[in-house]
Design a protein around this motif. Structure first.
Motif, PDB file in Angstrom:
ATOM      1  N   HIS A 113      -3.211 -13.536  -1.438  1.00  0.00           N
ATOM      2  CA  HIS A 113      -3.508 -14.076  -2.768  1.00  0.00           C
ATOM      3  C   HIS A 113      -2.388 -15.019  -3.204  1.00  0.00           C
ATOM      4  O   HIS A 113      -1.217 -14.778  -2.924  1.00  0.00           O
ATOM      5  CB  HIS A 113      -3.641 -12.946  -3.795  1.00  0.00           C
ATOM      6  N   SER A 148      -8.099 -11.505  -7.467  1.00  0.00           N
ATOM      7  CA  SER A 148      -6.976 -12.278  -7.978  1.00  0.00           C
ATOM      8  C   SER A 148      -7.422 -13.377  -8.942  1.00  0.00           C
ATOM      9  O   SER A 148      -8.579 -13.808  -8.925  1.00  0.00           O
ATOM     10  CB  SER A 148      -6.238 -12.909  -6.792  1.00  0.00           C
ATOM     11  N   ASP A 175      -6.666 -16.275  -8.536  1.00  0.00           N
ATOM     12  CA  ASP A 175      -6.966 -17.448  -7.707  1.00  0.00           C
ATOM     13  C   ASP A 175      -8.446 -17.507  -7.328  1.00  0.00           C
ATOM     14  O   ASP A 175      -8.848 -18.315  -6.508  1.00  0.00           O
ATOM     15  CB  ASP A 175      -6.073 -17.504  -6.469  1.00  0.00           C
ATOM     16  N   ARG A 176      -9.240 -16.608  -7.946  1.00  0.00           N
ATOM     17  CA  ARG A 176     -10.694 -16.538  -7.752  1.00  0.00           C
ATOM     18  C   ARG A 176     -11.088 -16.107  -6.347  1.00  0.00           C
ATOM     19  O   ARG A 176     -12.080 -16.568  -5.792  1.00  0.00           O
ATOM     20  CB  ARG A 176     -11.352 -17.862  -8.111  1.00  0.00           C
ATOM     21  N   THR A 177     -10.294 -15.211  -5.789  1.00  0.00           N
ATOM     22  CA  THR A 177     -10.617 -14.655  -4.481  1.00  0.00           C
ATOM     23  C   THR A 177     -10.666 -13.136  -4.560  1.00  0.00           C
ATOM     24  O   THR A 177      -9.993 -12.518  -5.385  1.00  0.00           O
ATOM     25  CB  THR A 177      -9.593 -15.057  -3.406  1.00  0.00           C
ATOM     26  N   MET A 226     -10.358  -9.967  -1.739  1.00  0.00           N
ATOM     27  CA  MET A 226     -10.009  -9.665  -0.355  1.00  0.00           C
ATOM     28  C   MET A 226     -10.245  -8.187  -0.089  1.00  0.00           C
ATOM     29  O   MET A 226      -9.976  -7.346  -0.943  1.00  0.00           O
ATOM     30  CB  MET A 226      -8.563 -10.043  -0.064  1.00  0.00           C
ATOM     31  N   CYS A 259      -6.133  -9.451   6.122  1.00  0.00           N
ATOM     32  CA  CYS A 259      -7.338  -9.270   5.323  1.00  0.00           C
ATOM     33  C   CYS A 259      -8.539  -9.065   6.246  1.00  0.00           C
ATOM     34  O   CYS A 259      -8.690  -9.768   7.239  1.00  0.00           O
ATOM     35  CB  CYS A 259      -7.495 -10.527   4.473  1.00  0.00           C
ATOM     36  N   PHE A 318     -13.092 -11.725   3.063  1.00  0.00           N
ATOM     37  CA  PHE A 318     -12.647 -12.669   2.047  1.00  0.00           C
ATOM     38  C   PHE A 318     -13.860 -13.235   1.322  1.00  0.00           C
ATOM     39  O   PHE A 318     -14.824 -13.647   1.962  1.00  0.00           O
ATOM     40  CB  PHE A 318     -11.871 -13.800   2.734  1.00  0.00           C
ATOM     41  N   ARG A 361     -14.787 -15.940  -2.012  1.00  0.00           N
ATOM     42  CA  ARG A 361     -14.367 -16.854  -3.079  1.00  0.00           C
ATOM     43  C   ARG A 361     -15.433 -16.774  -4.161  1.00  0.00           C
ATOM     44  O   ARG A 361     -16.620 -16.830  -3.854  1.00  0.00           O
ATOM     45  CB  ARG A 361     -14.247 -18.274  -2.557  1.00  0.00           C
ATOM     46  N   SER A 377     -18.873 -12.720   3.549  1.00  0.00           N
ATOM     47  CA  SER A 377     -17.552 -13.265   3.216  1.00  0.00           C
ATOM     48  C   SER A 377     -17.367 -14.643   3.823  1.00  0.00           C
ATOM     49  O   SER A 377     -16.750 -14.810   4.840  1.00  0.00           O
ATOM     50  CB  SER A 377     -16.452 -12.317   3.689  1.00  0.00           C
TER      51      SER A 377
END
Length: 115
Positions: free
Chosen positions: A38, A58, A60-62, A64, A73, A76, A78, A114
């Motif tokens: 992240h 997060s 950060d718009r992710t 995991m 990871c 994943f 987004r 993902s």
């Protein structure tokens, strides 16, 4: 967040280049593993009650997906907003809430979604 082992916790911390998650043994005060990926603050964590897995979301718009036994990871995603995440009690499904939506995923098949 306390893991399935009562003397082990996972928490988020910032270093110079990312927002790492750390697996800490409270018994001997040692870091057992770092989970990197992240780039902004981790806003949500959820442990799977049946496995050694957890998910992190997060700013950060992710999102995991992690296995406590591996540093990399395992999955994943987004997304389009700040995630709030949770596993169900059995560990079969996890949900991601963001921007007024809730999406649910089969935990056994998350690799297929993902992208």
């Amino acid at each position: 967040m306390v893991t399935s082992h009562p003397t082990t916790v996972i928490y988020s911390s910032k270093n110079g280049w990312d927002e790492s998650l750390r697996l800490l043994s409270l018994h001997d005060n040692k870091y057992l593993r770092y989970f990197k990926g992240h780039h902004y603050r981790v806003a949500s964590l959820s442990m799977c009650s049946k496995k050694e897995c957890f998910i992190s979301g997060s700013l950060d718009r992710t999102v995991m997906l992690w296995d406590q036994r591996a540093e990399k990871c395992q999955g994943f995603l987004r997304i389009q907003g700040r995630p709030t995440i949770a596993y169900d009690e059995q560990g079969f499904v996890f949900a991601i809430a963001f921007g007024g939506y809730i999406r649910m995923f089969d935990a056994c098949k998350y690799e297929k979604v993902s992208n």
